[in-house]
Design a protein around this motif. Sequence first.
Motif, PDB file in Angstrom:
ATOM      1  N   ILE A 349      12.352  34.503  13.116  1.00  0.00           N
ATOM      2  CA  ILE A 349      11.451  33.743  13.985  1.00  0.00           C
ATOM      3  C   ILE A 349      10.880  32.587  13.180  1.00  0.00           C
ATOM      4  CG2 ILE A 349       9.342  33.801  15.374  1.00  0.00           C
ATOM      5  CD1 ILE A 349       9.827  36.765  15.822  1.00  0.00           C
ATOM      6  N   LYS A 399       0.402  36.149  17.840  1.00  0.00           N
ATOM      7  CA  LYS A 399       1.126  36.556  19.057  1.00  0.00           C
ATOM      8  C   LYS A 399       1.805  35.349  19.700  1.00  0.00           C
ATOM      9  CE  LYS A 399       2.348  38.796  22.825  1.00  0.00           C
ATOM     10  NZ  LYS A 399       2.828  37.655  23.621  1.00  0.00           N
ATOM     11  N   SER A 400       1.098  34.204  19.680  1.00  0.00           N
ATOM     12  CA  SER A 400       1.695  32.997  20.256  1.00  0.00           C
ATOM     13  C   SER A 400       2.853  32.479  19.413  1.00  0.00           C
ATOM     14  CB  SER A 400       0.632  31.907  20.402  1.00  0.00           C
ATOM     15  OG  SER A 400       0.161  31.505  19.124  1.00  0.00           O
ATOM     16  N   LEU A 402       4.836  34.663  17.200  1.00  0.00           N
ATOM     17  CA  LEU A 402       5.887  35.667  17.049  1.00  0.00           C
ATOM     18  C   LEU A 402       6.342  36.277  18.370  1.00  0.00           C
ATOM     19  CD1 LEU A 402       4.284  37.412  13.944  1.00  0.00           C
ATOM     20  CD2 LEU A 402       6.069  35.667  13.963  1.00  0.00           C
ATOM     21  N   LYS A 403       5.675  35.923  19.488  1.00  0.00           N
ATOM     22  CA  LYS A 403       6.064  36.248  20.861  1.00  0.00           C
ATOM     23  C   LYS A 403       5.882  37.720  21.232  1.00  0.00           C
ATOM     24  CE  LYS A 403       7.262  31.964  21.190  1.00  0.00           C
ATOM     25  NZ  LYS A 403       6.305  31.044  21.848  1.00  0.00           N
ATOM     26  N   ILE A 404       6.266  38.649  20.377  1.00  0.00           N
ATOM     27  CA  ILE A 404       6.154  40.067  20.729  1.00  0.00           C
ATOM     28  C   ILE A 404       4.924  40.675  20.036  1.00  0.00           C
ATOM     29  CG2 ILE A 404       8.612  40.396  21.182  1.00  0.00           C
ATOM     30  CD1 ILE A 404       8.937  41.435  18.375  1.00  0.00           C
ATOM     31  N   TRP A 405       4.419  41.809  20.562  1.00  0.00           N
ATOM     32  CA  TRP A 405       3.154  42.367  20.116  1.00  0.00           C
ATOM     33  C   TRP A 405       3.249  43.173  18.814  1.00  0.00           C
ATOM     34  CZ3 TRP A 405      -1.602  41.210  20.976  1.00  0.00           C
ATOM     35  CH2 TRP A 405      -1.981  40.602  22.181  1.00  0.00           C
TER      36      TRP A 405
END
Length: 459
Positions: A349, A399-400, A402-405
Motif C-alpha cells: 500500500i 484508516k484513510s 491504508l483503507k482497511i481497519w
Amino acid sequence: MDNYSPQESNASRLLNWLKNSITARMVIIGFLTLVLLIPLFMVQDLIAERAQRQKQIISEINDKWGDEVILLGPILKLPYRSFKEKHITNSYNEVTTESIEEIRYLYLFPDQLNISSQIDPRRKKRGIYQTAVYKSKNTITGNFSVPDINSEDILEENLLWDKARIVFKTSNLKGVNNQLKISMDGKEYNFSSKFQGQDRQSGNTELFIMESSVLKQESVPQKKSIDFRMNISVNGSSEISFIPIGKTTEAELSSNWNTNSFTGNFLPFNEDKMTDDGFNAKWKILDINRPFPQNFNNRLPDLTEYAFGVNFMIPVDEYQKSERATKYGFLVIGLTFLLFFLIQTLSKIPIHPFQYLMIGLGLVMFYTLLISISEHSSFLTAYLIAGISVILMISLYSKSILKIWKFPVFIGLSLIALYSFIYVIIQLESYALLVGSIGLFLILAGVMFVSRKIDWNNY
C-alpha cells in the motif's frame, strides 16, 4: 515517429525508483525523522521556558512570604583583652617594646540545646503555579555551662564578663514576626539586628546576626550554669533547618504535612516519624557527631552545611516529567515510522512522504498537549488525554491511508503499548534503565521477526 526525450526518460526512471525502491523510502523516512527533531527541540525549549517561569513565580512568592529558614543560636559572645608586643626602633637604633591591647571575642556554644518546633505549612498559589510556605513557632531552651578557657590560652582576668552578649543568627529576618528576646536565668534581653557585609561569594545561604543587650552579671555563666529560653515565630517557605551547636542537641519538629523530606547531615532517630496525618520527627545530636568544637576564637565560621531540618515538598514536578517524556520523542517517531514502513512494504500500500510528515507532526503534538494540560491537572490525567487524542487521530488518519481497519487497529494498539511503556519508564527511577533496555530489546526482536518475511533482494 515517436518523440523521445532522454531527460524525460531519466526523470521517469528516478520517479519510479523513488516510488518503488525500499532504499529510497528508507532515506526519505530517515530524513523526515531528522526534520521532525526541529519541532521536538522547540517543545523542549518551551518546557524549559515554562519551568523557568515557574521558578520565577515561586521565587517571587517566597520573597514576599519569607525564604527558607535556617536558625543558629543562641551563642554566648564573650569579649576578652588580648595583648601583643610591638617593637619600636628610634633614631638612635634603640629598640623598645610596647604592649598593644585589642579586644577579641570568644564564641561559646550551649552545653544543652533543646528545640521544639510546631510548623503549619500551606500551599500558596499564583495563577497555575504553587509553592509550599509555612508559619512556625519555635521554642529553644537549654543552658550555658561555666566555660573551660584553659585550652584557649586566655587568662581569667582578661575576660570581660560585664560586656557579654547573646548572638542569634537566621537566614530570614523578614519572616520573623515577633519581638525576639531571650530569658537568661529569669532575666529577659531583647535582640537587635547588627549590620554586616554579607559574603555572597561562598555559595552558602547567608545568615543575618542579631545581638542581645549586654548581659547582667547574674545572667552570665561565670560561676554557675545558666538556663536560657527563647521563642521565635517565623514565616518561611520550602524548608526550615537548625544548626546543632549544643554539646547535646535535641530537637522535635512536628507538622500536619505528609509529603516532606528530611534534609541535612542528620536524620531523625524515631521510626514512627511519618504518619498519614503528618510527621513528628526527633533528633539527638552530640558534639562528637559533628566536625566542629564547642567554641570559636574571634571568628564565627559558616556552619550552615551542618544544618538539619525538613523540606516541605510539592509532591510532583510536571515540567520535569514532561521533559523526560520528550527525551523519548525520537524513539516514538522512529518506531511509529518503522511500523508504517513495514506495513507499507508488506502490504504494497503506497504511503506518501507528506502523509509520513503529518503522522510525525501528530506525534509531536502529543508533547504540546501534555505540557499544556499538565499545568492545570495531574501528569497522569494530562498523559492520558494527550495520548488518547493523538492515538485516535493517527489511527483514524491511517484508516484513510491504508483503507482497511486491521492495520489502523494494529497501529493504535502498538501506540498504546509504546506510550504505556514510556509512562512506566518515566515513573521509575532506580529501574528505569533496566526496564528501558529490556523493552527496547523486545521491540528490536519483534521488528527482526516481522522483517524476516521481506525479500530484500527484490528491491
